[in-house]
Scaffold this active site. Structure first.
Site, PDB file in Angstrom:
ATOM      1  N   ASN A 140       1.211  -1.135  -0.273  1.00 10.63           N
ATOM      2  CA  ASN A 140      -0.299   0.255   0.099  1.00 10.63           C
ATOM      3  C   ASN A 140       0.910   1.260   0.186  1.00 10.63           C
ATOM      4  OD1 ASN A 140      -1.840   2.514   0.446  1.00 10.63           O
ATOM      5  ND2 ASN A 140      -2.811   1.009   2.644  1.00 10.63           N
ATOM      6  N   TRP A 141       0.513   1.557  -1.146  1.00  7.02           N
ATOM      7  CA  TRP A 141       1.728   2.999  -1.493  1.00  7.02           C
ATOM      8  C   TRP A 141       1.362   4.630  -1.170  1.00  7.02           C
ATOM      9  CZ3 TRP A 141       4.908   2.990  -6.516  1.00  7.02           C
ATOM     10  CH2 TRP A 141       6.003   1.637  -6.462  1.00  7.02           C
ATOM     11  N   LYS A 142       0.379   4.399  -0.268  1.00  2.00           N
ATOM     12  CA  LYS A 142      -0.893   4.796   0.020  1.00  2.00           C
ATOM     13  C   LYS A 142      -0.499   6.805  -0.314  1.00  2.00           C
ATOM     14  CE  LYS A 142      -0.083   3.699   4.403  1.00  2.00           C
ATOM     15  NZ  LYS A 142      -0.224   3.584   6.182  1.00  2.00           N
ATOM     16  N   HIS A 156      -9.904   0.929   4.791  1.00  3.06           N
ATOM     17  CA  HIS A 156      -8.869   1.098   5.577  1.00  3.06           C
ATOM     18  C   HIS A 156      -8.444   2.539   7.367  1.00  3.06           C
ATOM     19  CE1 HIS A 156      -3.856   2.855   6.382  1.00  3.06           C
ATOM     20  NE2 HIS A 156      -3.588   1.550   6.141  1.00  3.06           N
ATOM     21  N   GLU A 171      -6.955   4.676   7.765  1.00  2.00           N
ATOM     22  CA  GLU A 171      -6.802   6.571   7.410  1.00  2.00           C
ATOM     23  C   GLU A 171      -8.176   7.164   6.831  1.00  2.00           C
ATOM     24  OE1 GLU A 171      -2.811   5.284   5.742  1.00  2.00           O
ATOM     25  OE2 GLU A 171      -2.157   5.362   7.378  1.00  2.00           O
ATOM     26  N   GLU A 224      -5.235  -4.624  10.937  1.00  2.00           N
ATOM     27  CA  GLU A 224      -4.158  -3.766  10.697  1.00  2.00           C
ATOM     28  C   GLU A 224      -4.383  -3.192  12.136  1.00  2.00           C
ATOM     29  OE1 GLU A 224      -2.402  -2.605   6.557  1.00  2.00           O
ATOM     30  OE2 GLU A 224      -4.088  -1.665   7.051  1.00  2.00           O
ATOM     31  N   GLY A 256       2.401   2.194  10.391  1.00  2.00           N
ATOM     32  CA  GLY A 256       3.353   3.920   9.935  1.00  2.00           C
ATOM     33  C   GLY A 256       4.577   3.906  11.630  1.00  2.00           C
ATOM     34  N   SER A 261       3.088  -1.893  10.320  1.00  2.00           N
ATOM     35  CA  SER A 261       5.169  -1.780  10.444  1.00  2.00           C
ATOM     36  C   SER A 261       5.393  -3.286  10.357  1.00  2.00           C
ATOM     37  CB  SER A 261       5.253  -1.482  11.348  1.00  2.00           C
ATOM     38  OG  SER A 261       4.816  -0.114  12.059  1.00  2.00           O
ATOM     39  N   GLY A 266       2.925  -0.960   4.224  1.00  2.00           N
ATOM     40  CA  GLY A 266       2.824   0.342   4.209  1.00  2.00           C
ATOM     41  C   GLY A 266       4.214   0.674   3.426  1.00  2.00           C
ATOM     42  N   GLY A 267       5.025   0.970   4.655  1.00  2.00           N
ATOM     43  CA  GLY A 267       6.644   1.958   4.705  1.00  2.00           C
ATOM     44  C   GLY A 267       7.040   0.883   3.325  1.00  2.00           C
TER      45      GLY A 267
HETATM   46  P1  PGA Z   1       3.112   0.247   7.681  1.00  2.00           P
HETATM   47  O1  PGA Z   1       1.165   0.923   6.926  1.00  2.00           O
HETATM   48  O2  PGA Z   1       3.117  -0.907   6.992  1.00  2.00           O
HETATM   49  O3  PGA Z   1       3.215   1.499   7.038  1.00  2.00           O
HETATM   50  O4  PGA Z   1       2.672   0.321   8.853  1.00  2.00           O
HETATM   51  C1  PGA Z   1       0.368  -0.513   7.040  1.00  2.00           C
HETATM   52  C2  PGA Z   1      -0.638  -0.434   5.911  1.00  2.00           C
HETATM   53  O5  PGA Z   1      -1.399   0.447   6.678  1.00  2.00           O
HETATM   54  O6  PGA Z   1      -1.353  -0.761   5.611  1.00  2.00           O
END
Ligand code: PGA
Length: 235
Positions: free
Chosen positions: A9-11, A87, A89, A157, A163, A195, A216-217
Site C-alpha cells: 500500500n503506497w498510500k 483502511h 486512515e 491492521e 506506521g 509495521s 505500507g512503508g
Molecule cells: P505500515 O502501513 O506498513 O507503514 O505500518 C501498513 C498499512 O497501513 O497498510
C-alpha cells in the site's frame, strides 16, 4: 489452503519516478504468493502489466457528480484488479463508516475487483480489552453478504501498529487471526498489516492463520518489499 498475498500500500507516496521500483518488484516477485501494489491512482495505468495492482479507495457509484472521487470501474479500466477498502486512515481522515466501507466493497466486486477489506482496533480499544468486540462490529458492519475468498481478502491492521514501527506480537496477531478464521471459515486469506518489515515477516508468516501482509512503508522500495514476499512464498 487460502491464497497468499504480499500486498503493498503506497498510500500518498510515489510519482512516476517510483515506477522503477514497481518494475523491480514485478521482476523479482517470487512464485508461491500473489504480489501486488496499490499505488496512488495517478500511477495505476503506468504500472507494469506483469504486476497485479489495486486502488486504495473507491466511490460506491459507477460515475457521477462526485468531484475528486474515483469509481471502481475507473480503477479497473486503469488496470487494477484489487481495491483496498476501509483502511483506518480513510476511516479517520475521511470519516468512513462501516456502512460506507460495505458499499465500497460491494462496488469493488461490481467492477470485478477483489476487495482488501481492512479492520483494526485503536490502542485505547485494545487496552480496554475491546479488540475482538471492535473487530466483530467492523466485520458485521462492513463485510457484505456474498463475500467469498475470491472477491475478498481481509486485512487485520491494528491502528497502533500502522506506521509506528510497533508491530503486533505474534501472540496478539495469532489471537485475532484465529478468531477471524473461526468466524470466516477455512478459505479466506487473512493478512496482517502494521509495521511489517523483512526483519519481522517470517515470524508472522509462520503463524497458522496468517496468509500474507498488507505493507505500507516497507513496500515503497523493491529491496525492502521483495524479501517480505520471499518470506511469504517460503512459509
Ligand atoms: P505500515 O502501513 O506498513 O507503514 O505500518 C501498513 C498499512 O497501513 O497498510
Amino acid at each position: 489452503m487460502p491464497t497468499k498475498y504480499a500486498a503493498g500500500n503506497w498510500k500518498m507516496n510515489g510519482t512516476r519516478a517510483a515506477l522503477a521500483e514497481a518494475e523491480a518488484i514485478a521482476k523479482g516477485a517470487p512464485d508461491g504468493a500473489v504480489t501486488l501494489i496499490c499505488p496512488p491512482a495517478t500511477l495505476l495505468a503506468a504500472m507494469p502489466e506483469s504486476l497485479a495492482s489495486g486502488g486504495q479507495y473507491c466511490h460506491p457509484n459507477t460515475s457521477g457528480a462526485h468531484t475528486g472521487d474515483l469509481s471502481p470501474e475507473m480503477l479497473a479500466d486503469a488496470g487494477a484488479t484489487f481495491c483496498i477498502t476501509g483502511h483506518s486512515e480513510r476511516r479517520t481522515d475521511h470519516g468512513e463508516t462501516d456502512a460506507h466501507v460495505r458499499a465500497q466493497t460491494e462496488a469493488a466486486w461490481r467492477a470485478g475487483l477483489t476487495a482488501i477489506l481492512c479492520i483494526g482496533e485503536t490502542l485505547d480499544q485494545r487496552e480496554a480489552e475491546q479488540t475482538i468486540a471492535v473487530l466483530t462490529e467492523q466485520l458485521d458492519g462492513s463485510l457484505p453478504d456474498g463475500a467469498t475468498p475470491e472477491n475478498t481478502v481481509i486485512a487485520y491492521e491494528p491502528v497502533w501498529a500502522i506506521g509506528t514501527g510497533r508491530v503486533a506480537t505474534p501472540d496478539q496477531v495469532a489471537e485475532v487471526h484465529d478468531f477471524l478464521r473461526g468466524k470466516l471459515g477455512a478459505d479466506f486469506a487473512l493478512l496482517y498489516g502494521g509495521s511489517v518489515k523483512a526483519a519481522n515477516a517470517a515470524e508472522l508468516f509462520a503463524l497458522t492463520n496468517v496468509n500474507g501482509a498488507l505493507v505500507g512503508g516497507a513496500s515503497l522500495k523493491a529491496a525492502d518489499f521483495l524479501p517480505i514476499a520471499e518470506a511469504l512464498a517460503a512459509s
